[in-house]
Structure formats: C-alpha cells, structure tokens
Design a protein around this motif. Sequence first.
Motif, PDB file in Angstrom:
ATOM      1  N   LYS A 130       3.550  45.291  21.308  1.00  0.00           N
ATOM      2  CA  LYS A 130       2.770  46.520  21.116  1.00  0.00           C
ATOM      3  C   LYS A 130       1.293  46.283  21.433  1.00  0.00           C
ATOM      4  O   LYS A 130       0.613  47.156  21.979  1.00  0.00           O
ATOM      5  CB  LYS A 130       2.918  46.997  19.674  1.00  0.00           C
ATOM      6  N   ILE A 137       6.663  48.936  26.354  1.00  0.00           N
ATOM      7  CA  ILE A 137       7.359  48.408  25.177  1.00  0.00           C
ATOM      8  C   ILE A 137       8.830  48.173  25.473  1.00  0.00           C
ATOM      9  O   ILE A 137       9.393  47.128  25.130  1.00  0.00           O
ATOM     10  CB  ILE A 137       7.183  49.371  23.983  1.00  0.00           C
ATOM     11  N   GLY A 329       8.430  49.286  18.009  1.00  0.00           N
ATOM     12  CA  GLY A 329       7.278  49.551  18.861  1.00  0.00           C
ATOM     13  C   GLY A 329       7.075  51.028  19.144  1.00  0.00           C
ATOM     14  O   GLY A 329       5.952  51.536  19.078  1.00  0.00           O
TER      15      GLY A 329
END
Length: 432
Positions: A130, A137, A329
């Motif tokens: 992240k 991601i 994420g």
Amino acid sequence: MSNQRAEVRPASSSVVWTVVGLCLLAINLRPALGSVSPLLGDIQDALGLSDAAVSVLTTLPVLCLGVFAAAAPGLARRLGLASALVLGLVALVAGVLVRLVPSTAALFIGTTLAGAGLAIGNVLMPAVIKTAFPTKIRLYTGIGTAILSGGAALSAGVAVPLRNAVGGDWNDALGIWAVPAVVALVPWLVLARRAVKPTTPAAGAATARGSLRGDALSWQVTGYLALRALVFFTALGWLPMVLSDFGYSDAGSGGLLSLAMAVSVPGALFAPVLAGRFLGMRAVVTMVAVASAVSLIGLLVAPGIAALWVVLLGLSLGAGHALALTFIGLRSPDPQVAAQLSGMVQTVGYLVGALAGPFALGIISGATGSWTVPLILLAAFTLPELILGLLSSRDRFVRPRTVAGPAPTVAPAGAPAGPEQTQAREEVRVAD
C-alpha cells in the motif's frame, strides 16, 4: 522539517530494493511452517511426542501468527516499516537456528520465535504494498502471494529429500531454512538505513484514526481471511497425514502437498488480476469457495484420484489467500490504516484459523478415527466464507470509529496516492 520532506523524491534504486525485499520477504513467510509437516512422523518418533503434542506443534506457528500480529502495526509506527521487518526477519532466523538443537524444548521455543517473525512479515507485507505501490495493489499482492505460495511448495517438496541428504536428521533439514531468511535481511537493512525516520504525525496516524473494531467491513475482511486461513493451515499441517491414511507413502504424501502448494502459485498470481480486470471480485470469490468445497469432498469420496483434488485445492488456496490480502489494501484509505487493518485481520484471522483449524480438526480426527468429519466440516466452512467474501468485495473503505472529520466510504479505483501515502512511502523509498 516540512521543507526537507518536500524535497524528498522517490529513488529508482530504492524502488528496486523494495521490490527485491518484498519478493525475498514473501518467499520466507512459509518454509519455516511448510517444512515441518512432511517430517512430523520423524519428529514424533525422535522426540517421543504424544499425538496431543504433535497437534500443538502444528497449531503453534499459526497461533503465533495471530498473537504476535497485534504487535506489528505498533512496531512499524515506532521503527518504520523497513526496521520492523528487519526485526521480524531476525526473529525468524533465530527461531530456525534454535530448532537445530534436537530437543523438545528447542523445537517449541524455536517454532515460537519463528512464528513471531513470520507474524511481523505477514502483517506488514500489505502495508509495504500500500505504501510503495498504492495504484498497483492487486498486481503486487498477487506477485507477493504467488511467491509466498512458491516458498510453501518448495519447502514441502524438498523436506524429505533434504532430510535424506543430511543423513536423516530432521533438525538439520529444518535449519537449512535460516539461509534464505538471512539473505532476505539484506534489502531491508539497506532500506532501513535509507528510511526517513517516522515523524510524530505519520507515526501516530493510525492511532489517531481510532479503532477498527466497530467497523462492519473490517470484520467481514477479517472473517474472510480467518476462514481461508482455517483451510490453508489445516491443509498445510495435516494433508500429508490425510493422504497417508488413504494409502499414500510418505514421499507421495509430501509430493502431493508440494503439488498443492505449487499450483497455488498461479492461483495467487492471477486471482487478483482476474478479479480486477476481467471477472470482478465477486465472481472470483465465488469460484474460490466452490473449488475449495469440491476438492475437499472429492478427497473424501474419491481418494484414488487425489492428485486432481489436490490441484483444485491448491488453486483455491493460493487464490483465496491472495484475495484476502488484496482486500486489506483495497479497503484501506492509506498505508497507516492498511497496517492497522492487517494487524486486526491477521490477529483474529490466524487465531481463529489456528484454534478451529489444525488443532481442533486434528483432535476431531483422533476422536472419530478418520478424516471424514474434518473434511466435511472444512467443506461446510466454504459457505460462510463465500458470504463474507461477497460482502468484502463492495467498493468502500473501512471506517475507524474515532475519525476526526469525514472518512471516505467509496474506494476509487486506481486513485493516486494522497499526502498520507506520500509521507508513509518515504519510509521505504527515499532519495540516494
């Protein structure tokens, strides 16, 4: 200080070190666990362990993943991501080396140390992604999870040959895995040295945002990982013994476990990409749940074609775990909350996975004298897993309950990094 921060720019060399560090971290997150199950028979005979002690041994690493995961976000806030990962890898190396001593105490102490190190790595890997790659991601989570699965496959597949190569000593075969962990330390030591020391605002960002325990979406993501962990670690811990009871040799059982872990690699690599660009998260979540259920029932009713069911199971294991980490994420508005959510998800998820998975199902198998009930239970768990996965697939952010000011509720696809992400990213990527 603010002017100094404004002048900090991402360095290409630090990006390379981050990618290399992420890959080396991922490959070390399973061998300390996966190398044990194929050697359980040797370990039990050599140390005279009871069946209950063996159950504890298979449960202990996963239990450590849950217990020590809670400390990882705090370590990252105080030390920075890179330094916290150095600490985790040092604990992993120490634990693996302690297990070189052929004693019951060393085995359990070393496993606990290694589990603590793995917990830190598990929790902080989504936060690194992240931080360093906020718009990619799915891609980097897929790569990281695929490498993680590859490490599990490699360790399971070579455990018995390694034991044979070192003269039949199970402890020496386990100790070899300290080598790749030491190698993984190198990039994180470099990044820790380069990192901008966390300032008070960045270090306290996640704490200031409040608790995630009152947020429904946080619990849905947590529940999804918990059920995926239950299946994953039960398979990792008991699949060789299940197959042995079905008539497979030790080498054959270990080979099939290695096969499951090997095919989990493409499952982990492609599931997030398929979910993001082609089929959508809901469709892939459904496919994973169905594949898990079919493979588990197939092992029970047609063990003669176990290779087929093991391949299907392996694909679902890799894909499901990658989706669970991807949710962390995607559902976090910034890297600090990603670390916080990852700590919550993996603390609760792995504790549930440990208690309800390898330990409980091993006890049930011992009580019933077969693997029928455990396999049926594992298949049944795919239904709540599916429901939680569908709920986690909604495009929104988690909402810490004491946020000062409005919190975003919808996660924009491919949104650029905001100020908090830019500030946190400096901990990993700084100018030469």
